[in-house]
Motif scaffolding. Structure first.
Motif, short mmCIF file in Angstrom:
data_model
loop_
_atom_site.label_atom_id
_atom_site.label_comp_id
_atom_site.label_asym_id
_atom_site.label_seq_id
_atom_site.Cartn_x
_atom_site.Cartn_y
_atom_site.Cartn_z
N LYS A 120 43.22 -35.58 23.72
CA LYS A 120 42.00 -35.97 23.00
C LYS A 120 41.99 -37.48 22.77
CE LYS A 120 41.16 -31.63 20.52
NZ LYS A 120 41.09 -30.99 19.17
N ALA A 121 43.15 -38.01 22.38
CA ALA A 121 43.26 -39.45 22.15
C ALA A 121 43.00 -40.22 23.45
CB ALA A 121 44.64 -39.79 21.60
N ALA A 122 43.52 -39.68 24.57
CA ALA A 122 43.31 -40.32 25.87
C ALA A 122 41.83 -40.32 26.24
CB ALA A 122 44.13 -39.60 26.94
N LYS A 123 41.15 -39.22 25.93
CA LYS A 123 39.72 -39.11 26.23
C LYS A 123 38.93 -40.16 25.47
CE LYS A 123 35.85 -35.86 26.36
NZ LYS A 123 35.43 -34.46 26.11
N VAL A 124 39.22 -40.29 24.17
CA VAL A 124 38.55 -41.28 23.34
C VAL A 124 38.83 -42.69 23.86
CG1 VAL A 124 38.45 -42.31 21.05
CG2 VAL A 124 38.57 -39.83 21.28
N GLY A 125 40.09 -42.93 24.25
CA GLY A 125 40.46 -44.23 24.78
C GLY A 125 39.73 -44.57 26.07
N ASN A 126 39.59 -43.59 26.96
CA ASN A 126 38.89 -43.82 28.22
C ASN A 126 37.41 -44.11 28.00
OD1 ASN A 126 41.09 -43.58 29.84
ND2 ASN A 126 40.65 -41.54 30.58
N ILE A 127 36.80 -43.36 27.06
CA ILE A 127 35.38 -43.58 26.77
C ILE A 127 35.17 -44.98 26.19
CG2 ILE A 127 33.45 -42.86 25.31
CD1 ILE A 127 34.49 -40.00 25.55
N ALA A 128 36.04 -45.34 25.25
CA ALA A 128 35.93 -46.66 24.62
C ALA A 128 36.13 -47.77 25.66
CB ALA A 128 36.96 -46.80 23.50
N PHE A 129 37.13 -47.57 26.54
CA PHE A 129 37.39 -48.57 27.58
C PHE A 129 36.19 -48.67 28.52
CE2 PHE A 129 38.66 -49.14 32.04
CZ PHE A 129 39.12 -50.44 31.98
N GLY A 130 35.62 -47.52 28.91
CA GLY A 130 34.47 -47.54 29.81
C GLY A 130 33.28 -48.27 29.23
N LEU A 131 32.98 -48.02 27.95
CA LEU A 131 31.86 -48.71 27.29
C LEU A 131 32.12 -50.21 27.18
CD1 LEU A 131 31.06 -46.17 24.42
CD2 LEU A 131 29.70 -46.60 26.47
N PHE A 132 33.34 -50.55 26.79
CA PHE A 132 33.71 -51.96 26.66
C PHE A 132 33.58 -52.68 28.00
CE2 PHE A 132 37.10 -55.11 27.21
CZ PHE A 132 36.73 -56.05 26.26
N PHE A 133 34.12 -52.05 29.05
CA PHE A 133 34.09 -52.67 30.38
C PHE A 133 32.64 -52.83 30.85
CE2 PHE A 133 34.50 -52.99 34.94
CZ PHE A 133 35.65 -53.75 35.10
N PHE A 134 31.81 -51.81 30.64
CA PHE A 134 30.41 -51.85 31.08
C PHE A 134 29.65 -52.97 30.36
CE2 PHE A 134 25.97 -50.63 30.41
CZ PHE A 134 25.54 -50.51 31.73
N VAL A 135 29.82 -53.06 29.05
CA VAL A 135 29.12 -54.08 28.27
C VAL A 135 29.55 -55.48 28.70
CG1 VAL A 135 28.85 -55.06 25.96
CG2 VAL A 135 28.74 -52.59 26.27
N CYS A 136 30.86 -55.68 28.88
CA CYS A 136 31.36 -56.99 29.29
C CYS A 136 30.88 -57.36 30.69
CB CYS A 136 32.89 -57.01 29.24
SG CYS A 136 33.57 -56.95 27.56
N ALA A 137 30.92 -56.38 31.61
CA ALA A 137 30.46 -56.65 32.97
C ALA A 137 28.97 -56.98 32.98
CB ALA A 137 30.75 -55.43 33.86
N ALA A 138 28.20 -56.23 32.18
CA ALA A 138 26.76 -56.48 32.11
C ALA A 138 26.50 -57.89 31.56
CB ALA A 138 26.10 -55.44 31.22
#
Length: 232
Positions: free
Chosen positions: A95-113
């Motif tokens: 569960k912790a890994a899932k939350v971490g992946n989602i947070a990383f994905g959002l962070f990466f998308f926002v920064c890339a955008a």
């Protein structure tokens, strides 16, 4: 519970197997320093590791917790209970890994955008160079840690396949190539030169992205398989 006594018992069991701390660490997928801390009583292994060690050394978990060998076989109910607790701990980690992946994905998308928008607005590649490097280094570090622990795919519904990896690589390369073309046009580059550079950039980034994703998938699959083998 006497952790010093338990540590001495763990040390004795390891030596009976003729293993060094480093060799045992490789078997349990931990560091040699972690083994040392267990054997000095500074720290205690997780329940999942205790079960693995009990099976590996052919002793009862009760014997490990008491720090001495006794006669008899570990009660079935105790082992089943501890196994369920270990499974629960595993679920919590997933569960912790899932939350971490989602947070990383959002962070990466926002920064890339943000990087793409700055490229389009300013038309200057040098302005976003530092941000791009920082984003890439952070992303590589995070993914490396997840792959090392064998939970990169565990934390999401996404399962890597060659087709998915190539599609992701093409999409990401296409977005950054479009931003690059826009920048070159604003800088006054010739259309032919812009098209040539953009083509090389697109193909190169796509290939690099695909290779990286395939390597990540292979490493994660291998690490997950090793973790499952140890748990058996």
């Amino acid at each position: 519970m006497d952790t010093k006594k338990i540590g001495e018992f763990l040390k004795k069991l390891r030596k009976e197997k003729g293993l060094t701390q480093e060799q045992l660490a490789e078997i349990l997928f931990v560091s040699g320093r972690t083994i040392s801390r267990w054997e000095t009583g500074t720290n205690m292994p997780d329940l999942s590791i205790l079960i693995q060690m009990a099976e590996f050394y052919d002793v009862e978990i009760k014997e490990i917790l008491e720090g001495e060998r006794k006669n008899g076989i570990m009660e079935k109910e105790l082992k089943e209970t501890l196994s369920k607790v270990a499974d629960y701990n595993k679920l919590e980690k997933e569960k912790a890994a899932k939350v971490g992946n989602i947070a990383f994905g959002l962070f990466f998308f926002v920064c890339a955008a943000a990087i793409v928008i700055q490229l389009i607005v300013t038309g200057a590649l040098s302005i976003v160079a530092g941000e791009t490097v920082t984003l890439l280094v952070g992303g590589v570090a995070y993914i490396g840690i997840m792959v090392y622990n064998g939970v990169w795919e565990t934390g999401s519904k996404f399962k890597s396949t060659p087709l998915k990896d190539i599609l992701i690589s093409v999409m990401c390369s296409g977005i950054f190539t479009a931003a690059l073309i826009f920048c070159y046009i604003r800088l006054g580059a010739e259309p032919a030169q812009t098209a040539y550079i953009a083509s090389i950039f697109f193909v190169g980034i796509t290939l690099i992205g695909f290779v990286v994703l395939r390597i990540l998938a292979y490493c994660n699959h291998k690490k997950s398989a090793e973790n499952k083998t140890v748990r058996k």
